[in-house]
Design an enzyme around this catalytic site. Structure first.
Site, PDB file in Angstrom:
ATOM      1  N   ARG A   1       0.985  -1.246  -0.044  1.00 27.78           N
ATOM      2  CA  ARG A   1      -0.039   0.046   0.039  1.00 27.78           C
ATOM      3  C   ARG A   1       0.924   0.897   0.053  1.00 27.78           C
ATOM      4  O   ARG A   1       1.838   1.173   0.839  1.00 27.78           O
ATOM      5  CB  ARG A   1      -0.773  -0.041   1.225  1.00 27.78           C
TER       6      ARG A   1
ATOM      7  N   GLN B   1       7.226   5.582  10.014  1.00 30.32           N
ATOM      8  CA  GLN B   1       7.665   5.162  11.326  1.00 30.32           C
ATOM      9  C   GLN B   1       6.198   4.712  12.148  1.00 30.32           C
ATOM     10  O   GLN B   1       6.239   3.802  12.957  1.00 30.32           O
ATOM     11  CB  GLN B   1       8.317   6.304  12.135  1.00 30.32           C
TER      12      GLN B   1
ATOM     13  N   GLY C   1      -9.135   2.255   5.328  1.00 28.98           N
ATOM     14  CA  GLY C   1     -10.581   2.321   4.929  1.00 28.98           C
ATOM     15  C   GLY C   1     -10.977   0.704   4.499  1.00 28.98           C
ATOM     16  O   GLY C   1     -11.908   0.123   4.952  1.00 28.98           O
TER      17      GLY C   1
ATOM     18  N   GLU D   1     -15.917 -16.232  29.797  1.00 26.93           N
ATOM     19  CA  GLU D   1     -14.662 -16.886  30.604  1.00 26.93           C
ATOM     20  C   GLU D   1     -14.167 -16.243  31.548  1.00 26.93           C
ATOM     21  O   GLU D   1     -12.959 -16.594  31.907  1.00 26.93           O
ATOM     22  CB  GLU D   1     -13.863 -17.962  29.486  1.00 26.93           C
TER      23      GLU D   1
END
Lengths: 259, 389
Positions: free
Chosen positions: B268, B279, B340, B363
């Site tokens: 991407r 970073q 998105g 639990e």
């Protein structure tokens, strides 16, 4: 029937594979070793033949110490025992010298049928089965997608561009298999636990009676002189449909000789 | 100290991984499609087929004793296998196991309930929680009153996992209100055709529990599991079984999700560079792995303590609390990295996001785990400064 399956440890195709900078041989430490995928089909076929006809399945591998993992996987699938040809002197062996070393070992351990995957995912020469058959002086039945054994006759379907050829030979023989032949089983829990108790015989070059001038990098007839990374994939072709999308697509496929 | 796996353990792990990758993960798109259309993600027959296939290979009864046909691989290997099956959101687990307390049954009960459950022919559910009694299970009100040779049960149970599908229930009812949890609660094995009803409770995720209604349900005396009045101990045993399995599955899910984020961050591009080069993204990736590794070792430590035959409740609480929080943080970051796309139903991230939220609630909530951990320390049941002791 005494079946020997040749398996090879190859670098995982899912990881980045590299050649060593010093001698352009495969950097076996750089990637995880896995069983050559096609060899799993060979092991499966051997196990099926054993289940149908009885006998014994021996795994034969040539490779460094860590190739023992590959042996263990084949034993966990159900093979009975293994022979591990391991020696630093074998490093850098090309297909020709590998076939020599394997053939010598096969003569030593004996066999009715030798089964291999049709090629390895690392070097991909696809010639080992033929070379072994030649060196051993036995029938060569390669690229099988079906194997039948009846008495001493072995019949295979050899995959071709147009379908398949039926090829018959008599035992002893060397067979190579393609991936469509079967669906390799997963090792079972019991198989995995049993594998550690199965005998694995380690053979060095001397024990296998290999001539020093026939093996290793020095004896190789082929040499990797240079290696370059594959170029990144170029952008694809976009076909815009302006009423003639079908024709354009067909033209494109035709230009690439797909149709 | 050896943190490694034996050759056999590694091979079992690798085989399970290959099975999940080749047999289970390919079902993921279909599961997503089905769930989006409001259908069950996976048909029971498909699940059964997968389990049968796995059984042929011996993947059956991972932690079930060998005399019941199981592989008896022990808690550590069970946790490792749960990490592998947790890598997919397909609700798959290996067959051949049954609730631990069914082993407390007599021979006849084992024949009628335990063995068919192991074989997958019968389905159980465990019912203690009530609208007015969750982690404070001592406050249950469901009543069982003796009438001749039978017990008559009245009451309501809620959030019962598997309650819609079960054909019998291990239900906990008060048989002696004077004694309450100290000798006055009994566990009954009650077949559905004895008259209890179930109603699905829709939830935020795919977990579809049920509320169960008992109205004058008559149960024969021989259907008492264990001893009269000793039900609360059984309940605690059931709750204690494999609590480490919850964070184990969470570790698998988180590793898969993080890998998705790593792969996506590399392709991407934003402002001309892959987002992996920023970073902000790298820190999310790093923090996620640190937390996953911590959860992994806490989980394995808890499982190891069970394997050693120790009281592992404290270690299991720590692992469960940590694993639940970790999974929620990781899935949140993974969604953030996907931007998105992560929020859409095209990818399974939002589905996982909803599912993993449950881990902090069921639990034993985060708060109950913290309470347990703190009390153990304050009362001296657990000590600081220990390593595997």
């Amino acid at each position: 029937m005494n079946i020997v399956v040749c398996v090879k440890q190859v670098p995982d195709t899912a990881t980045e594979r590299k050649l060593r900078s010093d001698d352009n041989t495969l950097d076996r430490d750089a990637a995880d070793g896995v069983v050559n995928e096609l060899d799993e089909y060979a092991v499966e076929e051997a196990l099926r033949l054993k289940e149908a006809h009885g006998g014994e399945v021996t795994v034969l591998t040539m490779g460094p110490d860590k190739a023992a993992d590959t042996i263990r996987k084949a034993l966990a699938m159900g093979a009975d025992k293994a022979v591990h040809l391991v020696d630093d002197a074998l490093h850098g062996s090309d297909a020709l010298s590998t076939s020599y070393a394997m053939a010598q070992t096969l003569k030593k351990i004996g066999f009715d049928l030798v089964i291999l995957g049709s090629e390895s995912t690392d070097a991909r020469t696809g010639v080992l089965a033929a070379m072994l058959a030649e060196r051993l002086g036995v029938a060569q039945l390669t690229l099988a997608n079906k194997v039948e054994v009846e008495g001493s006759a072995v019949t295979i379907q050899r995959v071709t561009d147009y379908g398949y050829d039926k090829v018959q030979g008599s035992l002893p023989a060397v067979i190579s298999v393609v991936e469509k032949i079967n669906e390799p089983r997963y090792p079972s829990f019991k198989g995995i636990m049993a594998a550690k108790k199965k005998p694995v015989q380690k053979l060095g070059a001397a024990e296998a009676e290999l001539a020093a001038d026939q093996i290793g990098l020095g004896a190789a007839w082929s040499e990797v002189t240079e290696a370059a990374a594959a170029p990144p994939r170029a952008a694809g072709t976009v076909v815009k449909d302006e009423g003639d999308g079908g024709v354009k697509t067909a033209d494109f496929l035709s230009s690439k000789k797909f149709i | 100290m050896d943190f490694g796996l034996s050759v056999e353990e590694r091979q079992i792990r690798d085989t399970v991984r290959a099975f999940v990758e080749k047999e289970v993960m390919p079902l993921e798109p279909e599961v997503l499609r089905n769930e989006r259309a409001g259908r069950p993600g996976i048909e029971p027959e498909v699940l059964r087929g997968l389990r049968d296939k796995a059984r042929q290979m011996g993947f059956w009864g991972i932690n079930t004793p060998e005399e019941y046909g199981g592989a008896a691989l022990g808690p550590v290997m069970s946790a490792i296998i749960a990490m592998e099956t947790g890598r997919t959101f397909v609700p798959f687990s290996f067959g051949g196991s049954a609730d631990n307390i069914l082993y407390a049954g007599n021979e006849e009960q084992k024949r009628r309930y335990l063995i068919p459950t192991i074989e997958g022919e019968r389905r159980s559910c465990f019912a203690i929680t009530e609208p007015g009694a969750g982690s404070d299970a001592r406050n249950i009100r469901t009543r069982a009153v003796k009438d001749g040779g039978e017990w008559v049960i009245n009451g309501e149970k809620t959030f019962i996992t598997g309650g819609n599908e079960a054909d019998f229930v291990m239900v906990f009812a008060v048989t002696d209100p004077e004694k309450g949890a100290n000798g006055g609660v009994t566990c009954f094995l009650v077949d559905r055709d004895m008259g209890w009803k179930s109603e699905p409770i829709p939830t935020m995720g795919q977990w579809g529990p049920a509320s169960l209604v008992f109205e004058d349900v008559r149960v024969p005396e021989e259907n008492i599991l264990g001893e009269l009045g000793q039900g609360f101990q059984l309940a605690m045993q059931w709750i204690g079984q494999g609590r480490y399995m919850i964070p184990a599955r969470a570790v698998g899910a988180a590793e898969r999700l993080l890998q998705m984020a790593i792969d996506y961050a590399k392709i991407r591009k934003s402002m001309g560079r892959p987002i992996a080069e920023y970073q902000a993204i790298q820190w999310m990736i790093a923090d996620s792995q640190v937390e996953i590794e911590a959860a992994k070792w806490l989980t394995l430590n808890a499982a190891w303590q069970v394997q050693q035959g120790r009281d592992a409740r404290h270690a299991a609480s720590i692992a469960k609390l940590n694993g639940a929080i970790m999974a929620n943080q990781v899935v949140d970051r993974v969604m953030q990295i996907h931007g998105g796309m992560g929020y859409t139903k095209e990818l399974p991230i939002e589905r996982w996001y909803r599912e993993l939220r449950l881990l902090r609630i069921f639990e034993g909530t985060d708060e109950i785990q913290r309470r347990t951990i703190a009390r153990n320390l304050l009362r001296g049941h657990a000590r600081l400064g220990t390593i595997g002791e």
